[in-house]
Write a protein that holds these residues in place. Structure first.
Motif, mmCIF file in Angstrom:
data_model
loop_
_atom_site.group_PDB
_atom_site.id
_atom_site.type_symbol
_atom_site.label_atom_id
_atom_site.label_comp_id
_atom_site.label_asym_id
_atom_site.label_seq_id
_atom_site.Cartn_x
_atom_site.Cartn_y
_atom_site.Cartn_z
ATOM 1 N N PRO A 67 43.951 68.841 17.476
ATOM 2 C CA PRO A 67 43.560 69.849 18.248
ATOM 3 C C PRO A 67 42.541 70.991 17.708
ATOM 4 C CG PRO A 67 45.837 70.268 17.101
ATOM 5 C CD PRO A 67 45.289 68.820 16.966
ATOM 6 N N PRO A 68 41.941 71.966 18.422
ATOM 7 C CA PRO A 68 41.013 72.675 17.812
ATOM 8 C C PRO A 68 41.578 73.858 16.815
ATOM 9 C CG PRO A 68 40.948 72.656 20.128
ATOM 10 C CD PRO A 68 41.975 71.854 19.726
ATOM 11 N N LEU A 69 43.091 73.999 17.046
ATOM 12 C CA LEU A 69 43.941 74.969 16.093
ATOM 13 C C LEU A 69 44.950 74.216 15.589
ATOM 14 C CD1 LEU A 69 43.941 78.405 17.915
ATOM 15 C CD2 LEU A 69 42.942 77.933 15.942
ATOM 16 N N GLY A 70 45.275 74.375 14.222
ATOM 17 C CA GLY A 70 46.168 73.759 13.734
ATOM 18 C C GLY A 70 46.228 72.194 13.612
ATOM 19 N N ASN A 71 47.522 71.739 13.341
ATOM 20 C CA ASN A 71 47.568 70.327 13.489
ATOM 21 C C ASN A 71 48.618 69.689 14.273
ATOM 22 O OD1 ASN A 71 49.850 71.297 12.276
ATOM 23 N ND2 ASN A 71 50.004 69.837 10.698
ATOM 24 N N ASN A 72 49.050 70.300 15.290
ATOM 25 C CA ASN A 72 49.968 69.771 16.220
ATOM 26 C C ASN A 72 49.452 69.979 17.599
ATOM 27 O OD1 ASN A 72 52.464 70.259 18.103
ATOM 28 N ND2 ASN A 72 52.893 68.900 16.344
ATOM 29 N N PHE A 73 49.064 68.674 18.220
ATOM 30 C CA PHE A 73 48.544 69.274 19.814
ATOM 31 C C PHE A 73 49.478 69.761 20.638
ATOM 32 C CE2 PHE A 73 47.721 67.778 24.049
ATOM 33 C CZ PHE A 73 46.429 68.641 24.111
ATOM 34 N N PRO A 74 50.906 69.271 20.861
ATOM 35 C CA PRO A 74 51.864 69.763 21.636
ATOM 36 C C PRO A 74 52.058 71.266 21.584
ATOM 37 C CG PRO A 74 52.840 67.962 20.574
ATOM 38 C CD PRO A 74 51.469 67.958 19.851
ATOM 39 N N LEU A 140 61.224 73.424 16.715
ATOM 40 C CA LEU A 140 62.522 72.594 16.139
ATOM 41 C C LEU A 140 62.216 71.059 15.836
ATOM 42 C CD1 LEU A 140 65.670 73.894 18.010
ATOM 43 C CD2 LEU A 140 65.226 74.252 15.616
ATOM 44 N N VAL A 141 61.350 70.543 16.645
ATOM 45 C CA VAL A 141 61.076 69.237 16.689
ATOM 46 C C VAL A 141 59.885 68.663 15.764
ATOM 47 C CG1 VAL A 141 60.195 67.178 17.951
ATOM 48 C CG2 VAL A 141 62.144 68.678 18.991
ATOM 49 N N PHE A 142 59.072 69.550 16.034
ATOM 50 C CA PHE A 142 57.514 69.396 15.307
ATOM 51 C C PHE A 142 57.349 70.161 14.113
ATOM 52 C CE2 PHE A 142 56.815 68.251 19.773
ATOM 53 C CZ PHE A 142 56.412 67.039 19.729
ATOM 54 N N GLU A 143 56.398 69.862 13.219
ATOM 55 C CA GLU A 143 56.081 70.572 11.955
ATOM 56 C C GLU A 143 54.838 71.484 12.457
ATOM 57 O OE1 GLU A 143 55.697 72.993 8.926
ATOM 58 O OE2 GLU A 143 57.587 71.529 9.235
ATOM 59 N N THR A 144 55.009 72.443 13.033
ATOM 60 C CA THR A 144 53.679 72.858 13.868
ATOM 61 C C THR A 144 52.855 73.899 13.014
ATOM 62 O OG1 THR A 144 55.013 74.895 14.317
ATOM 63 C CG2 THR A 144 55.000 73.341 15.992
ATOM 64 N N ARG A 145 53.368 74.359 11.793
ATOM 65 C CA ARG A 145 52.690 75.249 10.688
ATOM 66 C C ARG A 145 51.923 76.350 11.241
ATOM 67 N NH1 ARG A 145 49.493 70.673 6.824
ATOM 68 N NH2 ARG A 145 51.354 69.347 6.601
ATOM 69 N N THR A 146 52.790 77.120 12.367
ATOM 70 C CA THR A 146 52.320 78.348 13.062
ATOM 71 C C THR A 146 53.162 79.523 12.242
ATOM 72 O OG1 THR A 146 53.841 77.540 14.810
ATOM 73 C CG2 THR A 146 51.811 77.189 15.064
ATOM 74 N N THR A 147 52.735 80.679 12.507
ATOM 75 C CA THR A 147 53.017 81.683 12.027
ATOM 76 C C THR A 147 53.426 82.516 13.246
ATOM 77 O OG1 THR A 147 52.272 81.772 10.006
ATOM 78 C CG2 THR A 147 53.134 83.827 10.587
ATOM 79 N N LEU A 148 54.704 82.933 13.903
ATOM 80 C CA LEU A 148 54.665 83.708 15.136
ATOM 81 C C LEU A 148 54.686 85.211 14.777
ATOM 82 C CD1 LEU A 148 57.963 81.482 16.971
ATOM 83 C CD2 LEU A 148 55.290 81.350 16.825
ATOM 84 N N ASP A 149 53.876 85.578 15.821
ATOM 85 C CA ASP A 149 53.899 87.254 15.977
ATOM 86 C C ASP A 149 54.372 87.663 17.199
ATOM 87 O OD1 ASP A 149 53.192 89.823 16.015
ATOM 88 O OD2 ASP A 149 51.036 89.528 15.209
ATOM 89 N N LEU A 150 55.521 88.005 17.227
ATOM 90 C CA LEU A 150 56.287 88.039 18.426
ATOM 91 C C LEU A 150 55.745 89.193 19.454
ATOM 92 C CD1 LEU A 150 60.235 87.510 17.446
ATOM 93 C CD2 LEU A 150 58.468 85.911 18.745
#
Length: 269
Positions: A67-74, A140-150
């Motif tokens: 994906p253009p951002l991160g490492n997880n397309f879903p 929960l399922v994927f290792e998305t390596r995202t940092t949520l800004d709620l």
């Protein structure tokens, strides 16, 4: 000396509660008519988009592995698709409010505003729950390596709902007044799936077309959503002011048109 009458405040309070009861009844009616006859009832309203997004994620993950951002397309796909689905579903429901609630609008206690607010409330709850379940499941399922800004994510979805309310209210008039406009709008919305940045980032789109793409408010909202998931994505081109102007001006114009012409629209069809 004349004593001020207490009846006007009581009348105002009675009208206010009558409107709240009408909105509640319209919400329950839509839940019953839209989902009451389907297997699973209202639960199907959540399962259907969940299954659709899951299927699309599997299909496109096989094509776009990086994906253009991160490492997880879903999760990248979901951050684009869910705001777009929220807008599209809510807009279409609100735009058809007059036709859907036409029999009940014959009663003086039920207004066109009640019909719009009922569909808005039900679809906000439904789409927000879908988004929560999809994002929670993916995290929960994927290792998305995202940092949520709620706060940013909530702001993005709130602005998307407001845009759907504004344009939906405006098109509630135009869809009912001009039948051809419904088909024209459907045609115009087809390329929006591509130019709103669901699969691509604005920065990766062809440079000559970028100034024109910025007129699309959904591009701003999808990019704002991704800013809430990816800490390293600033999306400096996002203009929340522009989205607010489009949403509020559409809402105000739509309410003015409906206030003046809603009786004619109901009686002439």
């Amino acid at each position: 000396m004349t004593v001020p009458s207490a009846s006007p405040p009581k009348l105002y309070k009675s009208q206010r509660f009558a409107s709240l009861r009408a909105i509640g009844a319209l919400v329950l009616r839509e839940m019953s008519t839209s989902y009451g006859r389907s297997p699973g009832g209202y639960l199907w309203a959540l399962l259907e988009p969940l299954a659709g997004i899951a299927l699309m994620t599997v299909v496109f993950s096989a094509v776009f592995r990086s994906p253009p951002l991160g490492n997880n397309f879903p999760i990248f796909y979901a951050t684009g698709m869910l705001p777009f689905t929220l807008f599209n579903s809510m807009h279409n429901k609100i735009a058809q409010s007059l036709g859907y609630s036409r029999p009940l609008l014959a009663y003086p206690t039920v207004t066109y505003l009640d019909a719009i607010l009922a569909r808005f409330i039900l679809n906000v709850m439904t789409q927000f729950m879908v988004a929560y379940l999809v994002f929670s499941g993916m995290l929960l399922v994927f290792e998305t390596r995202t940092t949520l800004d709620l706060p940013v994510i909530i702001e993005a979805f709130g602005l998307t709902a407001l845009l759907a309310l504004g344009l939906g209210t405006l098109n509630c008039y135009f869809f009912t007044r001009f039948e051809v406009w419904r088909f024209a709008w459907s045609i115009m919305m087809r390329p929006m799936f591509i130019i709103s940045g669901i699969f691509f980032l604005f920065e990766n789109m062809p440079t000559p077309y970028q100034p024109y793409l910025l007129w699309n408010p959904m591009l701003h909202l999808i990019s704002l959503t991704r800013r809430g998931f990816y800490a390293n994505y600033d999306a400096i081109y996002v203009s929340k002011t522009y989205v607010l102007v489009v949403a509020l001006s559409s809402l105000a114009f739509g309410l003015v048109l409906l206030r003046r012409h809603h009786r004619d629209l109901l009686n002439n069809r």
